[in-house]
Scaffold this active site. Structure first.
Site, PDB file in Angstrom:
ATOM      1  N   GLU A 143       0.830  -1.207   0.000  1.00  0.00           N
ATOM      2  CA  GLU A 143       0.000   0.000   0.000  1.00  0.00           C
ATOM      3  C   GLU A 143       0.864   1.256   0.000  1.00  0.00           C
ATOM      4  O   GLU A 143       0.596   2.211  -0.743  1.00  0.00           O
ATOM      5  CB  GLU A 143      -0.908  -0.004   1.232  1.00  0.00           C
ATOM      6  N   GLN A 188      13.659  35.089 -13.606  1.00  0.00           N
ATOM      7  CA  GLN A 188      14.650  34.224 -12.953  1.00  0.00           C
ATOM      8  C   GLN A 188      14.042  33.430 -11.796  1.00  0.00           C
ATOM      9  O   GLN A 188      14.320  32.232 -11.635  1.00  0.00           O
ATOM     10  CB  GLN A 188      15.827  35.057 -12.451  1.00  0.00           C
TER      11      GLN A 188
END
Length: 380
Positions: A245, A282
């Site tokens: 799981e 940037q």
């Protein structure tokens, strides 16, 4: 920016293409409808069974598709890439592996073909109102009475609970024996006296996935419904199967990270601010560079986990690392991506917003991340 896994083969590529087409045709068009009704339609299970994706990694002798964990991972990835958080195939596959690895031969023959075809939908009932990650604290009991168990108690946060035909219930068959008194008992829900489905719970995300309360009031089931045929093995069975799981949660988490990055790169290329595309700034480029690096690391890690699952050497410690670290990263990355969408990121019509609310539970279910760290720390 999806990176091709090292375990990928031409046969698996063909399988992925087929799964992607299935998801596009049978899952994606129904997302809004499923959110409104809080559960998927029954026919998607039948179609998934006919397609062979419900139990892709279960042997053919039990009705499965006979594939490996790579096949099942592809199914989970494609559902995530498409933005689906409704089709409860993950829990269904988990239950199938409990039966495959822990069940008797009779139980395998009886239930696995029906789960593979979609005739039966599966759920596992662990959590209770007073016991979540602490499985030793459960109060639901299964008392022997002649040739039956009589189950009493309640469960909550049960995925697939509304639609489940088969529920693996974590019970106390000996309340005085601690972990050795825990047993997993399979309940067939159709026409089951004393079994009641409560309300579908209102969640902040994953609106189309049915999550329910379940109630057991003198539910009587035959003795042969105890998983593996022996009482008191439940806690060991849970600990043995939970790595499957948790690895699944890691697989879905990496796919979500990759999807969020793809969506954000596309958005920042198209969206302009101060006379230029966001991606030309940037700060945007640096954030995306960091996310791409982390996505690459996560993909490399989960690929190693997938190979370990395929080769039968996945352990509890590594699965716990995958579950906690990837789900933490998933939430962090999606939050960063949403920020780059600005106000649009807060609008549910944009997929990144839905991903934000859908992701949060990844750090809770399958064992809270704090529990994962406790497991890892035991081997320090």
């Amino acid at each position: 920016m999806q990176i091709k896994p090292r375990w990928m083969t031409p046969e698996l590529e063909t399988f992925r293409d087929a799964v992607r087409r299935f998801v596009a045709a049978e899952v994606t068009p129904h997302q809004e409808h499923w959110k409104k009704q809080q559960h998927v339609d029954r026919d998607v299970w039948d179609k998934g069974g006919a397609m062979g994706i419900l139990l892709a990694d279960i042997p053919e002798e039990y009705g499965g598709s006979g594939g490996s964990f790579a096949h099942q991972s592809i199914v989970f990835e494609e559902l995530t890439y498409a933005g689906d958080m409704a089709f409860g195939i993950h829990v269904h596959a988990i239950v199938a592996h409990y039966i495959l690895n822990q069940g008797t031969e009779e139980q395998k023959q009886k239930y696995l073909p029906k789960l593979a075809s979609g005739e039966m939908i599966a759920a596992i009932a662990m959590s209770e109102p007073g016991a979540g990650s602490d499985l030793k604290g459960i109060r639901t009991t299964a008392r022997r009475d002649g040739d039956s168990y009589v189950i009493n108690g309640s469960k909550t946060f049960i995925s697939n609970g509304y639609m489940a035909d088969l529920v693996v219930v974590v019970t106390k068959t000996d309340p005085e024996a601690g972990a050795k008194g825990v047993s997993l008992i399979m309940v067939e829900t159709r026409d089951c006296r004393g079994y009641r489905v409560g309300r579908i719970l209102e969640k902040i995300g994953q609106k189309g996935q049915d999550t329910c309360e379940l109630f057991f009031d003198d539910v009587r089931v035959p003795l042969d419904r105890v998983l593996g045929g022996v009482e008191g093995k439940g806690f060991t069975q849970l600990m043995t199967e939970l790595p499957y799981e948790r690895t699944i949660l890691g697989v879905s988490g990496v796919a979500a990270i990759e999807r969020a990055l793809d969506l954000t790169i596309t958005h920042t290329r198209e969206r302009k601010a101060f006379g230029q595309a966001l991606i030309e700034m940037q700060n945007t480029r640096f954030v995306l560079a960091e996310i791409k690096t982390e996505a690459t690391i996560a993909r490399t890690f989960i690929d190693r986990c997938i190979v370990d699952m395929m080769e039968g050497r996945m352990d509890t410690e590594l699965a716990s690392m995958a579950k906690y670290w990837i789900s933490d990263l998933q939430c962090k990355v999606i939050d960063q991506c949403l920020q780059l969408f600005g106000g649009y990121g807060y609008m549910l019509e944009y997929p990144i917003a839905q991903m934000y609310v859908d992701a949060r539970v990844q750090r809770i279910y399958g064992g809270a991340n704090e529990i994962m760290k406790e497991i890892i720390s035991r081997n320090l």
